[in-house]
Design a protein around this motif. Sequence first.
Motif, PDB file in Angstrom:
ATOM      1  N   PRO A   1       2.032   4.413  -8.805  1.00 25.75           N
ATOM      2  CA  PRO A   1       0.785   3.653  -8.838  1.00 25.75           C
ATOM      3  C   PRO A   1       0.975   2.237  -9.362  1.00 25.75           C
ATOM      4  O   PRO A   1       1.686   2.002 -10.326  1.00 25.75           O
ATOM      5  CB  PRO A   1      -0.113   4.481  -9.777  1.00 25.75           C
ATOM      6  N   ARG A   2       0.354   1.286  -8.663  1.00 24.72           N
ATOM      7  CA  ARG A   2       0.311  -0.133  -9.018  1.00 24.72           C
ATOM      8  C   ARG A   2       1.625  -0.875  -8.748  1.00 24.72           C
ATOM      9  O   ARG A   2       1.688  -2.080  -8.908  1.00 24.72           O
ATOM     10  CB  ARG A   2      -0.092  -0.337 -10.488  1.00 24.72           C
TER      11      ARG A   2
ATOM     12  N   TYR B   1       0.820  -1.211   0.000  1.00 24.48           N
ATOM     13  CA  TYR B   1       0.000   0.000   0.000  1.00 24.48           C
ATOM     14  C   TYR B   1       0.856   1.264   0.000  1.00 24.48           C
ATOM     15  O   TYR B   1       0.589   2.209  -0.753  1.00 24.48           O
ATOM     16  CB  TYR B   1      -0.929   0.007   1.217  1.00 24.48           C
TER      17      TYR B   1
ATOM     18  N   ASN C   1       2.448   2.079  -3.291  1.00 24.17           N
ATOM     19  CA  ASN C   1       1.574   2.698  -4.286  1.00 24.17           C
ATOM     20  C   ASN C   1       1.565   4.223  -4.193  1.00 24.17           C
ATOM     21  O   ASN C   1       1.192   4.905  -5.147  1.00 24.17           O
ATOM     22  CB  ASN C   1       0.141   2.174  -4.125  1.00 24.17           C
TER      23      ASN C   1
ATOM     24  N   GLY D   1       2.875  -1.355  -5.948  1.00 20.32           N
ATOM     25  CA  GLY D   1       2.714  -2.072  -4.694  1.00 20.32           C
ATOM     26  C   GLY D   1       2.403  -3.545  -4.876  1.00 20.32           C
ATOM     27  O   GLY D   1       2.791  -4.372  -4.042  1.00 20.32           O
ATOM     28  N   GLU D   2       1.695  -3.890  -5.953  1.00 22.12           N
ATOM     29  CA  GLU D   2       1.372  -5.295  -6.202  1.00 22.12           C
ATOM     30  C   GLU D   2       2.635  -6.127  -6.437  1.00 22.12           C
ATOM     31  O   GLU D   2       2.711  -7.288  -6.056  1.00 22.12           O
ATOM     32  CB  GLU D   2       0.431  -5.418  -7.409  1.00 22.12           C
TER      33      GLU D   2
END
Length: 358
Positions: free
Chosen positions: A102-103, A95, A98, A105-106
């Motif tokens: 953006p993204r 989290y 991110n 974090g996955e």
Amino acid sequence: MLPIVRKMSSSYSKPFKYVISIAVALVLMWFSFKGVKWGDFMAGLRSCRWEYILLSMAASIVAFYVRGLRWRELLLPIDPSIRRITAFNAVNIGYIANFVFPRIGEFVRCGVITGNSAPVMDSSPAPDGGNAGQEKHRLASYDKVLGTVVLERSWDMVTMLVFLFCLLVFRWEKFGAFFAEKMWAPLEESVSFSVWWLVLSAAVIFIAILLLIIRNRKNNAFCSKLFSISRGLLQGVGSCMKMRHKWMFFAQTAVIWSMYWLMSASTMWALPDLDALNIVDALFLMVAGSLGWLVPVPGGFGAFHFIVSIALSTIYGIPFGLGIIFATLSHESQAITMAVCGGGSYLYETLFRKDRKQ
């Protein structure tokens, strides 16, 4: 010369993407706050019932923990040694990542799981006929873990669409106009017939490349590596079929989204000017807010505020400034919770985690 150019291109492309993402977030923030009367904004914050904001933050922590437990259900068939605290920490660290990009974090949380996975010896025979038995790899390899993330996020998308479908079917007269005019119409205008031909062509090319990789996986090192990564992803996705307690996965999904619903309702209850709204309205705001988090900007900044404020203004005729107050309280309380939980998890993994690489 070509590798150097490629490396330079890669080094410049990442900052460029980050700058574009930040620029989009700033533009959306500007559109969201440009008409705000700051005196009214501060007065709205002073009237806030902060105990409900604390309830919303507590609900988000529960959602983070249960999300970790649910993800662990998918990881256990791959590596039974994955602990609950590890999955929880990985989710939290993802989290806060991110907020940087953006993204990303996955991918970061996959790395946390792989780094904590049990090492195993490579028992494959060496090229000289002996036993290799030296090289270590992780039981939960990165590609397999990434496959579980794809599956988990897919279930979340399905859940959100179910909520959206229920709202449209049972409350079309109230919520249908918003999604039809503010969501679907702009999307329909931006998509032309030629775009669908482009999508179809891309699908055909993808299938052709996939068949080429499968055909040449044994006699080409590059195709062999791509095939291995693809197989790992599929094994990660397929872990759903190997879960011992499949019912637990669905029960945890229900708990996660119930907490999201409670977070939306708690923020709504925190503002006296929104007392006329009910629990169904909180569900609508949860779905609208989820769409805001999907926009590829760091931490959902700007996009969340804009979409939620537009939703409150369009559906309920609530002044845009009041919508901004709701969106700010909702987003920033969750962002603070993410930062605290993510920072704590990062410190735990860095300072207190027992090293399993030996």
